[in-house]
Structure formats: C-alpha cells, structure tokens
Design an enzyme around this catalytic site. Structure first.
Site, PDB file in Angstrom:
ATOM      1  N   GLU A 100      36.953  39.071 -13.454  1.00  0.00           N
ATOM      2  CA  GLU A 100      37.783  37.870 -13.473  1.00  0.00           C
ATOM      3  C   GLU A 100      37.642  37.196 -14.835  1.00  0.00           C
ATOM      4  O   GLU A 100      36.626  37.366 -15.520  1.00  0.00           O
ATOM      5  CB  GLU A 100      37.322  36.960 -12.316  1.00  0.00           C
ATOM      6  CG  GLU A 100      37.933  35.588 -12.225  1.00  0.00           C
ATOM      7  CD  GLU A 100      39.426  35.561 -11.939  1.00  0.00           C
ATOM      8  OE1 GLU A 100      40.179  36.179 -12.718  1.00  0.00           O
ATOM      9  OE2 GLU A 100      39.841  34.904 -10.982  1.00  0.00           O
ATOM     10  N   ASP A 101      38.640  36.430 -15.233  1.00  0.00           N
ATOM     11  CA  ASP A 101      38.564  35.724 -16.512  1.00  0.00           C
ATOM     12  C   ASP A 101      37.732  34.450 -16.423  1.00  0.00           C
ATOM     13  O   ASP A 101      36.852  34.205 -17.232  1.00  0.00           O
ATOM     14  CB  ASP A 101      39.972  35.420 -17.058  1.00  0.00           C
ATOM     15  CG  ASP A 101      40.905  34.811 -16.010  1.00  0.00           C
ATOM     16  OD1 ASP A 101      40.442  34.458 -14.902  1.00  0.00           O
ATOM     17  OD2 ASP A 101      42.108  34.691 -16.294  1.00  0.00           O
ATOM     18  N   ASP A 104      36.851  28.691 -11.542  1.00  0.00           N
ATOM     19  CA  ASP A 104      37.012  27.250 -11.645  1.00  0.00           C
ATOM     20  C   ASP A 104      36.616  26.622 -10.307  1.00  0.00           C
ATOM     21  O   ASP A 104      35.439  26.446 -10.034  1.00  0.00           O
ATOM     22  CB  ASP A 104      38.485  27.000 -12.021  1.00  0.00           C
ATOM     23  CG  ASP A 104      38.799  25.563 -12.364  1.00  0.00           C
ATOM     24  OD1 ASP A 104      37.946  24.879 -12.945  1.00  0.00           O
ATOM     25  OD2 ASP A 104      39.914  25.116 -12.040  1.00  0.00           O
ATOM     26  N   PHE A 153      40.003  22.500 -20.020  1.00  0.00           N
ATOM     27  CA  PHE A 153      41.052  23.498 -19.824  1.00  0.00           C
ATOM     28  C   PHE A 153      41.085  24.374 -21.066  1.00  0.00           C
ATOM     29  O   PHE A 153      41.361  23.906 -22.170  1.00  0.00           O
ATOM     30  CB  PHE A 153      42.421  22.859 -19.577  1.00  0.00           C
ATOM     31  CG  PHE A 153      43.447  23.890 -19.198  1.00  0.00           C
ATOM     32  CD1 PHE A 153      43.486  24.391 -17.910  1.00  0.00           C
ATOM     33  CD2 PHE A 153      44.329  24.402 -20.143  1.00  0.00           C
ATOM     34  CE1 PHE A 153      44.392  25.384 -17.557  1.00  0.00           C
ATOM     35  CE2 PHE A 153      45.246  25.394 -19.804  1.00  0.00           C
ATOM     36  CZ  PHE A 153      45.270  25.876 -18.506  1.00  0.00           C
ATOM     37  N   ASP A 160      46.008  31.550 -20.365  1.00  0.00           N
ATOM     38  CA  ASP A 160      47.275  30.998 -20.847  1.00  0.00           C
ATOM     39  C   ASP A 160      47.455  29.514 -20.550  1.00  0.00           C
ATOM     40  O   ASP A 160      46.756  28.926 -19.734  1.00  0.00           O
ATOM     41  CB  ASP A 160      48.447  31.749 -20.198  1.00  0.00           C
ATOM     42  CG  ASP A 160      48.636  31.339 -18.746  1.00  0.00           C
ATOM     43  OD1 ASP A 160      47.636  31.302 -17.999  1.00  0.00           O
ATOM     44  OD2 ASP A 160      49.773  31.031 -18.351  1.00  0.00           O
ATOM     45  N   ARG A 166      47.726  33.689 -24.675  1.00  0.00           N
ATOM     46  CA  ARG A 166      46.842  34.731 -24.127  1.00  0.00           C
ATOM     47  C   ARG A 166      46.317  35.650 -25.221  1.00  0.00           C
ATOM     48  O   ARG A 166      45.240  36.226 -25.096  1.00  0.00           O
ATOM     49  CB  ARG A 166      47.596  35.599 -23.113  1.00  0.00           C
ATOM     50  CG  ARG A 166      47.931  34.910 -21.800  1.00  0.00           C
ATOM     51  CD  ARG A 166      48.369  35.953 -20.782  1.00  0.00           C
ATOM     52  NE  ARG A 166      49.067  35.401 -19.626  1.00  0.00           N
ATOM     53  CZ  ARG A 166      48.478  34.917 -18.537  1.00  0.00           C
ATOM     54  NH1 ARG A 166      47.165  34.868 -18.472  1.00  0.00           N
ATOM     55  NH2 ARG A 166      49.188  34.460 -17.528  1.00  0.00           N
TER      56      ARG A 166
HETATM   57  P1  5GP Z   1      40.120  28.865  -9.144  1.00  0.00           P
HETATM   58  O1  5GP Z   1      40.766  29.416  -7.905  1.00  0.00           O
HETATM   59  O2  5GP Z   1      38.690  29.297  -9.334  1.00  0.00           O
HETATM   60  O3  5GP Z   1      40.215  27.360  -9.184  1.00  0.00           O
HETATM   61  O4  5GP Z   1      40.980  29.285 -10.368  1.00  0.00           O
HETATM   62  C1  5GP Z   1      40.968  30.533 -10.891  1.00  0.00           C
HETATM   63  C2  5GP Z   1      42.151  30.749 -11.782  1.00  0.00           C
HETATM   64  O5  5GP Z   1      42.692  29.523 -12.313  1.00  0.00           O
HETATM   65  C3  5GP Z   1      41.732  31.553 -12.994  1.00  0.00           C
HETATM   66  O6  5GP Z   1      41.794  32.928 -12.735  1.00  0.00           O
HETATM   67  C4  5GP Z   1      42.746  31.090 -14.028  1.00  0.00           C
HETATM   68  O7  5GP Z   1      43.921  31.845 -13.897  1.00  0.00           O
HETATM   69  C5  5GP Z   1      43.025  29.651 -13.655  1.00  0.00           C
HETATM   70  N1  5GP Z   1      42.203  28.744 -14.469  1.00  0.00           N
HETATM   71  C6  5GP Z   1      41.125  28.041 -14.078  1.00  0.00           C
HETATM   72  N2  5GP Z   1      40.621  27.311 -15.092  1.00  0.00           N
HETATM   73  C7  5GP Z   1      41.390  27.594 -16.164  1.00  0.00           C
HETATM   74  C8  5GP Z   1      41.363  27.163 -17.544  1.00  0.00           C
HETATM   75  O8  5GP Z   1      40.525  26.384 -18.020  1.00  0.00           O
HETATM   76  N3  5GP Z   1      42.344  27.689 -18.357  1.00  0.00           N
HETATM   77  C9  5GP Z   1      43.288  28.555 -17.904  1.00  0.00           C
HETATM   78  N4  5GP Z   1      44.183  28.987 -18.788  1.00  0.00           N
HETATM   79  N5  5GP Z   1      43.338  28.975 -16.621  1.00  0.00           N
HETATM   80  C10 5GP Z   1      42.396  28.497 -15.770  1.00  0.00           C
END
Ligand code: 5GP
Length: 177
Positions: A100-101, A104, A153, A160, A166
């Site tokens: 995963e990238d 959050d 963020f 992105d 990206r």
């Molecule tokens: P979660 O479900 O853990 O809240 O969110 C996961 C997804 O939200 C990540 O895979 C990503 O696509 C997006 N995301 C969460 N934080 C960030 C951030 O700081 N920057 C970006 N570009 N995407 C984020």
C-alpha cells in the site's frame, strides 16, 4: 487557485526514499525466503513504490494487483470499498503480502484485509510506504512501514491530488493556502 508544484514542500527526498525501500525489500526477502509468495499491489497510488520495492526483493514471487475505490469526498475516506479490479491469481494456501502507499484512517486497508482473509491465504501481511498513525480510526496491522509521518496531506511518489503529481520522484506536503 490552480494546482501547482510551487505549493508542494519536500518531505521525503528521492535518496532517503530509495534507501529505505531497499532496506524494506531486503527485510521482506529475508522473511519470505523459501515461501510461496504473492505480492499484491493496491492501485493506483502504489505503482511507484511497488516497482521499486519488488525490484529490491531478491526472491522469486508472483505479482498481482487490486484496485479498490474508497468512497468519500476530497481527502476523507468513508470506509465503503468497492472492487474495481480483482486479483488475477489465487492466494488460497499461499503467503500474501499487500503493498500500500499510505495508511491514513485504516478504513480502506481493513476492508481489503478482511476481503483477502476470506480467501484463506497461508498468511497475510501488509507493507506501506507511509503511515499516518495519528489519523487512525480502525486498527489495522501494518507489518512493514517505510516512514511514519505527521498528519499532512502528501503528494508525489504515486500519491495524487485530483489525479496529479503522482509522477514526482519524492514525497511532498501540498499546501493549498
Ligand atoms: P484510509 O482508508 O487509510 O483512510 O486511506 C487510504 C487511502 O487514502 C490511501 O491509499 C490514499 O489513496 C488516500 N490517502 C490517505 N492519505 C493521503 C495523503 O496524504 N495523500 C494522498 N494523496 N492520498 C492519501
């Protein structure tokens, strides 16, 4: 105000990113030596990390991808997950590693994790380049973390803002104001 690169403040430069990814790759390769491994990339954000990480894993394994959409407006996740593209490989009885990238709130990954565990892999671990633990809303075990970051963020290195940025080879904080 239009989106612009001038609003991005560097957080993780290319060199430390690449050095950490090589460390992760070596650690993962050690842990999975001799095992039947399937490495699963969560598209789209992971593409750059996935490419660098898998190249640094001196091991034989299969790669496959999954794309899910998490619903939510703008930068907030709601935890509803829909599969847009599913794995083209079975993980039953095999070792699965999800790449995963960024984690959050944890909502997306915890849904994906449950979904994959239903397919009965021999084991399931998660590696994420970035982790924002202060934002977590549900517990999700992240077995390998590249960098733990504050609540910003971030964009770049696969991440992105409305589909842009990206391709940047570094991670930066996007400051809209
Ligand atoms: P979660 O479900 O853990 O809240 O969110 C996961 C997804 O939200 C990540 O895979 C990503 O696509 C997006 N995301 C969460 N934080 C960030 C951030 O700081 N920057 C970006 N570009 N995407 C984020």
């Amino acid at each position: 105000m239009a989106m612009s690169r001038s609003r991005i403040y560097p957080l993780l430069a290319e060199e430390p990113l690449q050095a950490r990814i090589r460390e992760l790759g070596a650690e993962i390769a050690r842990d999975y030596a001799g095992k039947d491994l399937v490495v699963i990339g969560l598209l789209n954000g992971v593409y750059m990390f996935f490419s660098d990480l898998t190249r640094s894993m001196d091991l034989d394994f299969e790669v496959t991808f999954m794309q899910v959409a998490s619903y939510g407006a703008g930068t907030e996740s709601t935890g509803e997950v829909k599969i847009l593209h599913d794995l083209d490989r079975s993980i039953r009885g095999r070792h699965a590693l999800v790449v995963e990238d960024i984690v959050d709130t944890g909502l997306t990954l915890s849904k994906v994790r449950k979904l994959l565990l239903d397919r009965e892999p021999a084991s399931l671990r998660i590696v994420s380049l970035l982790d924002k633990p202060s934002r977590r809303r549900v517990e999700v075990p992240v077995d390998y973390v590249g960098f733990t970051i504050e609540d910003h963020f971030v964009v770049g290195f696969g991440l992105d803002l409305d589909g842009k940025f990206r391709n940047l080879p570094y991670v930066g904080i996007y400051n809209p104001a």
